[in-house]
Design an enzyme around this catalytic site. Sequence first.
Site, PDB file in Angstrom:
ATOM      1  N   PRO A   1      40.271  -4.401 -26.620  1.00  0.00           N
ATOM      2  CA  PRO A   1      40.512  -4.054 -28.028  1.00  0.00           C
ATOM      3  C   PRO A   1      39.909  -5.074 -28.981  1.00  0.00           C
ATOM      4  O   PRO A   1      39.988  -6.281 -28.744  1.00  0.00           O
ATOM      5  CB  PRO A   1      42.038  -4.038 -28.125  1.00  0.00           C
ATOM      6  CG  PRO A   1      42.504  -4.929 -27.027  1.00  0.00           C
ATOM      7  CD  PRO A   1      41.506  -4.763 -25.924  1.00  0.00           C
ATOM      8  N   GLU A   2      39.293  -4.579 -30.042  1.00  0.00           N
ATOM      9  CA  GLU A   2      38.765  -5.428 -31.105  1.00  0.00           C
ATOM     10  C   GLU A   2      39.548  -5.127 -32.382  1.00  0.00           C
ATOM     11  O   GLU A   2      40.534  -4.397 -32.341  1.00  0.00           O
ATOM     12  CB  GLU A   2      37.263  -5.163 -31.276  1.00  0.00           C
ATOM     13  CG  GLU A   2      36.485  -5.338 -29.976  1.00  0.00           C
ATOM     14  CD  GLU A   2      34.986  -5.100 -30.136  1.00  0.00           C
ATOM     15  OE1 GLU A   2      34.463  -5.330 -31.228  1.00  0.00           O
ATOM     16  OE2 GLU A   2      34.363  -4.665 -29.156  1.00  0.00           O
TER      17      GLU A   2
END
Length: 265
Positions: A2-3
Amino acid sequence: MPELPEVETERGRLAARLEGRRIDTARIDDPRLTRPDEPAWIAAGLSGEHVDAVERRGKYLVVRLAGGQVLVVHLRMTGSFRYEPASHERAVLELDDGTRIAYRDVRRFGTWLLLEQDDAERHLAIRLGPEPLGRGFTAAHVAGRLAGRKAPVKAAILDQRTVAGLGNIYADESLWDARIHPLRPAGGLTAEEVARLREGIRRALRVGIRRQGADLGDGTYAGGRMQHEFRVYGRTGEPCDRCGTPIEKTRAGGRGTWYCPGCQS
Ligand SMILES: [Zn+2]
């Protein structure tokens, strides 16, 4: 992994259920999640606490408790919060309104730290530069971080002190937007290119947030739609949306990196 857009999507869903509620009971089943602290100790610290706010800083979720402590969550590779029973549950929060929130993590690299407020701010401040969608993310900040560096610009912008929350996907999308080749030495960008890069980073992240992040098919961030709008990431051989040249893959800073050899220079 996840960013910023995926973590921001998690934050919104978690905040809607957690803010203003009391955690009746917390259970943590995985000692890796809280080490070096004992999971039972962290669970006891959370139980009975009211939640004031669920914020995000870079890729971290920051859960502010009314008692003054802060739960700092990093999802790392595969962490996510679930509102229905799920496999690979590592922790469960039961709220005063009956809501059950599970923390799911297949790869088990995620971390939960329960810190005093000052320690939490320090923990984040030494690891993270300004929020890319906030006021502190100026062209001067980006220029200062890239100046004199021979590393590829792709590697330089993955440094969380340069751009808090940027990761491999949105770095490639940002560089495509800015028409900058990912292997260019970071210190060699002109002022005009730095300004373009700053805008490209902000644009790519905003699109990602609007699409609720990217769902890469493993079910972890299900519901995200950004994967349908990648310009370069994972698109080896497909024509560039801007100039039609086939997208190529290379490596930068040890990471798989996609770019258009026709219009990124
Ligand atoms: Zn192109």
